[in-house]
Design an enzyme around this catalytic site. Structure first.
Site, short mmCIF file in Angstrom:
data_model
loop_
_atom_site.label_atom_id
_atom_site.label_comp_id
_atom_site.label_asym_id
_atom_site.label_seq_id
_atom_site.Cartn_x
_atom_site.Cartn_y
_atom_site.Cartn_z
N HIS A 53 58.86 17.10 -37.13
CA HIS A 53 59.08 15.67 -37.35
C HIS A 53 60.03 15.50 -38.52
CE1 HIS A 53 58.17 11.39 -37.45
NE2 HIS A 53 58.23 11.51 -38.76
N ASP B 54 48.63 2.45 -35.96
CA ASP B 54 49.90 2.68 -36.65
C ASP B 54 51.02 1.85 -36.03
OD1 ASP B 54 51.75 4.02 -38.49
OD2 ASP B 54 52.61 4.72 -36.61
N ARG C 45 54.74 -3.49 -41.51
CA ARG C 45 55.36 -2.98 -42.75
C ARG C 45 56.86 -3.16 -42.71
NH1 ARG C 45 53.95 2.78 -42.30
NH2 ARG C 45 55.28 3.04 -44.12
N SER D 271 50.93 7.21 -41.58
CA SER D 271 51.59 6.77 -40.35
C SER D 271 52.09 7.99 -39.55
CB SER D 271 52.75 5.84 -40.73
OG SER D 271 53.62 5.66 -39.66
N LYS E 228 49.91 10.06 -36.03
CA LYS E 228 50.51 10.28 -34.71
C LYS E 228 50.59 11.77 -34.40
CE LYS E 228 53.81 7.62 -36.10
NZ LYS E 228 54.82 6.67 -36.49
N1 URA Z 1 58.09 7.21 -39.77
C1 URA Z 1 56.87 6.84 -39.37
O1 URA Z 1 56.42 7.20 -38.30
N2 URA Z 1 56.14 6.07 -40.20
C2 URA Z 1 56.57 5.65 -41.41
O2 URA Z 1 55.87 4.97 -42.11
C3 URA Z 1 57.87 6.04 -41.81
C4 URA Z 1 58.60 6.84 -40.96
#
Ligand code: URA
Length: 426
Positions: free
Chosen positions: A86, A165, A172, A187, A191
């Site tokens: 990621h 999220d 946000r 966040s 995931k």
């Molecule tokens: N990527 C995400 O999935 N969440 C965040 O808060 C920032 C970047």
């Protein structure tokens, strides 16, 4: 029905710097996901967290509650281990396109559940959708079959993973509360943990084109991410990498696919190759394959083979020509010298203004829009030589992109020395 807690009371407590208890966190996330806590209350809570932070135990529970808000995937039936990567998001970041087939070619299954771009950093799905015929939406069965048969899949994350999220991130985004380390970390990790990968490598970007502006903040985020992943039983590592300058020589959609294919063919810009190999080595090592050198799979064409099969399995034609923009414009160098700096934020803004990115979730992107550049920082350029190319289907977007690029670069006599990889964590 009476609720066990008062949202207003919890917001006040968090505002005043007191930690929330486990049951309070569980209730907040559950009630918000159900729609029983108003958006303005969650916005106030997110702002309170932005200013007062979260204790480690609070953050662990917050992340666990976000995971529990949805379903979890299970890759344990696959015949090989899984590793995922990621990136916190950067300009010109096409690494996933090369990395997924490369690591799969080395014997590890790579489920890349990705998103679309919002704001200046491009989304992996937007880039892949530049390939004629390619589709992002797969059922869980299709994804598992492809992982078993091909080894790599890049597809849209289903709406069932961490729905809390999904709601909170959108909130946000419009309330100035994205740049909070506990909120970013929970966040991302909710995931990734819900996705069920056994190993995870994080590429935490720092610099003008990233959420985190300094290597120190990037390190803090990386340490938080690694701690959360490890606590959840995922072998997690992180690299903190430079995003003051964009990666490679392209930012956009089709232009980045073209560059990824160059790297898969054994060429491409050295920074893209270096970062891809560094991340691949971490993914292989986290799945017990320390002895395997991913450079071999790039050089002998095995990674390219997996790329072709991966694109084909999702309806794409890997041999089809990529879309080309109807309008292009070139910015030339004014003087001879070394390109001392090319600013990631300015290039990202220009690509976005040309149509490569979206302002609102529902906007469409232009597959062919973007910016490409002929030299990278540290390379020589001569006066009058093309430096930047602007690509768009809508010429009225060109002036805005030109403005964004007006102070994006500096030509001088010094060779920049910023490292590509600042830190390894985990
Ligand atoms: N990527 C995400 O999935 N969440 C965040 O808060 C920032 C970047």
């Amino acid at each position: 029905m009476a609720t066990p807690f008062s949202a207003v009371e919890l917001i006040r407590r968090k505002r005043d710097g007191h930690p929330l208890a486990d049951a309070e966190i569980d209730w907040l996330i559950e009630a918000y996901t159900r729609g029983d806590i108003a958006e303005e209350q969650m916005a106030a809570l997110a702002m309170a967290i932005y200013f007062t932070g979260m204790a480690p135990t609070e953050l662990d529970r917050w992340t666990a509650a976000m995971i529990a808000s949805g379903e979890r995937l299970d890759f344990s039936g696959l015949s090989r281990p899984t590793a995922d990567k990621h990136s916190t998001g950067g300009v010109g970041d096409k690494i996933t396109l090369v990395l997924a087939p490369l690591v799969a070619a080395c014997g590890v299954a790579v489920p890349q559940l990705s998103g679309r771009g919002l704001g200046l950093t491009g989304g992996t799905l937007d880039k892949m959708e530049a390939i004629p015929g390619w589709r992002a939406q797969l059922s869980t069965t299709e994804m598992l079959t492809q992982l078993e048969d091909v080894g790599a899949v890049i597809c849209a994350a289903g709406s069932g993973l961490a729905p809390a999220d999904r709601k909170l991130y959108a909130l946000r985004d419009v309330t100035g509360t994205v740049e909070s380390i506990p909120l970013i970390a929970s966040s991302i990790m909710s995931k990734k943990i819900a996705e069920g990968t056994s190993a995870l490598v994080l590429d935490v970007k720092v610099g003008s084109g990233a959420f985190m502006q300094t290597a120190e903040r990037g390190r803090e985020l990386a340490e938080t991410l690694v701690r959360l992943g490890t606590a959840a039983g995922v072998r997690t590592r992180a690299l903190v990498t430079e995003m003051g300058t964009p990666l490679g020589r392209s930012a956009g959609n089709a232009v980045e696919v073209a560059e990824a294919v160059e790297v898969l063919a054994g060429g491409g810009p050295s920074d893209v190759v270096e970062l891809t190999l560094a991340l691949a080595r971490e993914m292989l090592s986290a799945t017990g394959r320390d002895g395997v050198d991913p450079a071999d799979a790039l050089a002998d064409g095995r990674a390219m083979d997996v790329w072709r099969r991966m694109v084909h399995a999702q309806g794409g034609d890997p041999a089809a020509p990529l879309p080309r923009a109807r309008h292009t414009e070139t910015i030339t160098a004014e003087t001879d010298g070394i390109l001392e700096h090319l600013d990631a934020h300015a290039v990202g803004l220009a690509a976005w203004r040309l149509g490569a990115g979206r302002a609102r979730k529902e906007d469409a992107v232009q597959a062919a829009a973007g910016v490409t550049w002929t030299v990278r920082p540290g390379e020589q350029i001569r006066a009058g030589q093309p430096l930047l190319h602007l690509h768009t289907d809508t010429p009225d977007r060109l002036p805005g992109a030109r403005d964004a690029l007006a102070r994006a670069y500096r030509i001088g006599t010094c060779t920049p020395v910023t490292p590509l990889i600042h830190d390894w964590i985990g």
